[in-house]
Design an enzyme around this catalytic site. Structure first.
Site, PDB file in Angstrom:
ATOM      1  N   ASP A  10       0.818  -1.226   0.000  1.00 41.84           N
ATOM      2  CA  ASP A  10       0.000   0.000   0.000  1.00 41.84           C
ATOM      3  C   ASP A  10       0.847   1.270   0.000  1.00 41.84           C
ATOM      4  O   ASP A  10       0.438   2.305   0.529  1.00 41.84           O
ATOM      5  CB  ASP A  10      -0.940   0.064   1.222  1.00 41.84           C
ATOM      6  CG  ASP A  10      -1.719  -1.217   1.408  1.00 41.84           C
ATOM      7  OD1 ASP A  10      -2.272  -1.692   0.414  1.00 41.84           O
ATOM      8  OD2 ASP A  10      -1.749  -1.744   2.526  1.00 41.84           O
ATOM      9  N   LYS A  13       2.211   2.199  -4.986  1.00 36.46           N
ATOM     10  CA  LYS A  13       2.843   1.672  -6.210  1.00 36.46           C
ATOM     11  C   LYS A  13       1.989   1.940  -7.432  1.00 36.46           C
ATOM     12  O   LYS A  13       2.497   2.204  -8.506  1.00 36.46           O
ATOM     13  CB  LYS A  13       3.057   0.156  -6.090  1.00 36.46           C
ATOM     14  CG  LYS A  13       4.097  -0.238  -5.088  1.00 36.46           C
ATOM     15  CD  LYS A  13       4.199  -1.746  -4.984  1.00 36.46           C
ATOM     16  CE  LYS A  13       2.943  -2.393  -4.433  1.00 36.46           C
ATOM     17  NZ  LYS A  13       2.638  -2.061  -3.028  1.00 36.46           N
ATOM     18  N   GLY A  37      -4.390  -4.172  -4.176  1.00 35.52           N
ATOM     19  CA  GLY A  37      -5.354  -3.215  -4.705  1.00 35.52           C
ATOM     20  C   GLY A  37      -4.636  -1.932  -5.014  1.00 35.52           C
ATOM     21  O   GLY A  37      -3.908  -1.417  -4.171  1.00 35.52           O
ATOM     22  N   HIS A  38      -4.769  -1.464  -6.213  1.00 34.52           N
ATOM     23  CA  HIS A  38      -4.165  -0.184  -6.561  1.00 34.52           C
ATOM     24  C   HIS A  38      -5.251   0.842  -6.746  1.00 34.52           C
ATOM     25  O   HIS A  38      -6.263   0.559  -7.370  1.00 34.52           O
ATOM     26  CB  HIS A  38      -3.428  -0.277  -7.896  1.00 34.52           C
ATOM     27  CG  HIS A  38      -2.172  -1.061  -7.813  1.00 34.52           C
ATOM     28  ND1 HIS A  38      -1.309  -0.982  -6.760  1.00 34.52           N
ATOM     29  CD2 HIS A  38      -1.619  -1.922  -8.682  1.00 34.52           C
ATOM     30  CE1 HIS A  38      -0.281  -1.777  -6.992  1.00 34.52           C
ATOM     31  NE2 HIS A  38      -0.446  -2.364  -8.140  1.00 34.52           N
ATOM     32  N   GLN A 220       2.128  -5.883  -3.063  1.00 33.74           N
ATOM     33  CA  GLN A 220       2.553  -5.982  -1.649  1.00 33.74           C
ATOM     34  C   GLN A 220       3.928  -5.328  -1.451  1.00 33.74           C
ATOM     35  O   GLN A 220       4.289  -4.453  -2.220  1.00 33.74           O
ATOM     36  CB  GLN A 220       2.571  -7.444  -1.178  1.00 33.74           C
ATOM     37  CG  GLN A 220       1.203  -8.069  -1.049  1.00 33.74           C
ATOM     38  CD  GLN A 220       0.776  -8.826  -2.279  1.00 33.74           C
ATOM     39  OE1 GLN A 220       1.580  -9.402  -2.965  1.00 33.74           O
ATOM     40  NE2 GLN A 220      -0.495  -8.833  -2.563  1.00 33.74           N
TER      41      GLN A 220
END
Ligand code: GDP
Length: 432
Positions: A10, A13, A37-38, A220
């Site tokens: 988180d 990225k 999750g982006h 991650q």
């Protein structure tokens, strides 16, 4: 070039990859699943992506989900549909035929496994990712290519479910676990995904051989690495840079640059050691100002000061050539700012380096250096010189401590809210 998380995930990225993807010809995801999750904010519009690489928002960039990723075909088809509904072209997406599939029984096993661990639970996202990687290692995995042959698919599902009968017994009557229904459902996904299925390793070689810029996008972060992270509170794959080679099918010599992404402070989701965790109003402030709620899970993130012992470890593990520091804006108004420079063990010993022993780390407390804070809002700053002195000093302190140049700084959610340090932008452009 490889982009990896340098903390517990988180780190932002998504935004950085999105920014670099514009300059890349091919973007490849190489590990993890839809536990990543982006969030990317573009022209005020928010995109949440779990499996599809962030490069998808650039029509001129090819995007690949590499062999090292585990894929829930329902999630990927939903994601493709959602992107198309918003007018994003998905014809430039490719999915590795060798990537492993998350099956309904993996999701059941993940949930059952966590429930059984009770208070020792790892805090997985319960999306079946761990059990899917376990099946891959046990050679019981179902791969994307299997979706294209119903007979093979059914046989493989049968073989994979057999050793799990006992564990799945409480769910035996669940329609999702019916062999025929499952096979049919997955064959349907196969039809949907067929145009995207490809030899993505070959795609990488072709791009590299013709001198194109390839971006390998990690999910991650280093401290969640299966081998080098805070085991067992880790993810079930290797998010460090070396894994890009395995998960995409290229060699170490194909990699020129490794950029690690870290926040200007630390966060962690789920259980496990977190020496700089703050359970006070500073922690609350970081959580609020930083919007620290999981993209995938909606869980509030644990927040704390920047941990330079852990960051230095991540630098070494990844062979980092550049460090991106995101969310510097979140620190505005916090004075002083603390950074962890060593740990103190339960018996009083100090640790300048990340301890390999689980018990040491679990009992370690952080020792801090205090640095002056700044009060100015920096969301509109676009040059290093435009930053308050204290913010610049903070960046210099971090970079000197970990021994890697800071290349890019994030000062807000928007994709333009960044500061390129030195001549990094020109260099990245030239490289592309
Ligand atoms: P990822 O998985 O590493 O991409 O991280 P996430 O997308 O889960 O979380 C990053 C969050 O921080 C997203 O909501 C981003 O929009 C946001 N973000 C990224 N960079 C910055 C920054 O420099 N400042 C602020 N305030 N937010 C940022």
């Amino acid at each position: 070039m490889v982009i990896v998380g340098a903390q517990w995930g988180d780190e932002g990225k998504g935004k950085v990859t999105d920014l670099l993807a514009e300059r890349a010809d091919l973007v490849v995801r190489f590990q993890g699943g839809n536990n990543a999750g982006h969030t990317i904010v573009r022209d005020g519009e928010e995109f949440k992506l779990h499996l599809v690489p962030s490069g998808i928002l650039h029509p001129g960039t090819m995007c690949a989900i590499g062999n090292g990723v585990v894929i829930d075909p329902k999630i990927v088809t939903d994601e493709i549909d959602a992107l198309r509904r918003r007018g994003i072209v998905t014809g430039n997406l490719r999915i590795s035929a060798n990537a492993h599939l998350i099956m309904p029984y993996h999701v059941f096993l993940d949930t059952a496994g966590e429930a059984k661990l009770g208070s020792l639970s790892i805090g997985t996202t319960r999306r079946g990712i761990g059990p899917c990687y376990a099946d891959k290692s046990s050679r019981l995995g179902i791969r994307v290519q299997d979706l294209l042959d119903e007979k093979i698919l059914r046989k493989k599902i049968m073989a994979a479910m057999e050793p799990k009968r006992q564990l799945l017994r409480p769910h035996a009557k669940d329609p999702a676990l019916d062999l025929h229904a499952m096979t049919e459902e997955y064959v349907t996904y196969g039809h949907r995904l067929e145009p995207y299925i490809a030899d993505t390793a070959k795609l990488c070689w072709e791009a590299l051989d013709s001198g194109e810029a390839v971006l390998f996008e990690g999910a991650q972060g280093a401290l969640l690495d299966l081998d080098h992270g805070t085991y067992p509170f880790v993810t079930s794959s290797n998010p460090i840079a070396g894994s890009a080679c395995v998960g995409a099918g290229v060699g170490p010599k194909d990699i020129d640059d490794v950029w690690g992404i870290a926040k200007a402070y630390s966060t962690r989701v789920g259980s496990g050691p977190f020496p700089t965790e703050l359970e006070d109003e500073v922690g609350d402030r970081l959580r609020e100002r930083g919007g620290e709620v999981g993209t995938t899970t909606g869980r509030p993130r644990r927040c704390g000061w920047l941990d330079l012992v852990a960051l230095k470890y991540a630098v070494r593990l990844n062979g980092m050539t550049g460090l991106v520091l995101t969310k510097l804006d979140v620190l505005s108004g916090i004075d002083p700012i603390r950074v962890c420079v060593r740990y103190r063990g339960a018996e009083g010993a100090t640790f300048e380096e990340f301890p390999y022993h689980q018990s040491v780390l679990h009992h370690a407390t952080a020792e801090y250096e205090e640095l002056p804070g700044f009060t100015e809002e920096i969301g509109d700053v676009r040059t290093e010189d435009g930053l308050p002195d204290a913010a610049r000093d903070y960046l210099r302190y971090i970079s000197d401590f970990v021994g890697v140049p800071i290349t890019l700084v994030g000062v807000g959610q928007g994709r333009d809210q960044v500061i390129w340090v030195g001549d990094e932008e020109a260099r990245t452009l030239r490289a592309a």
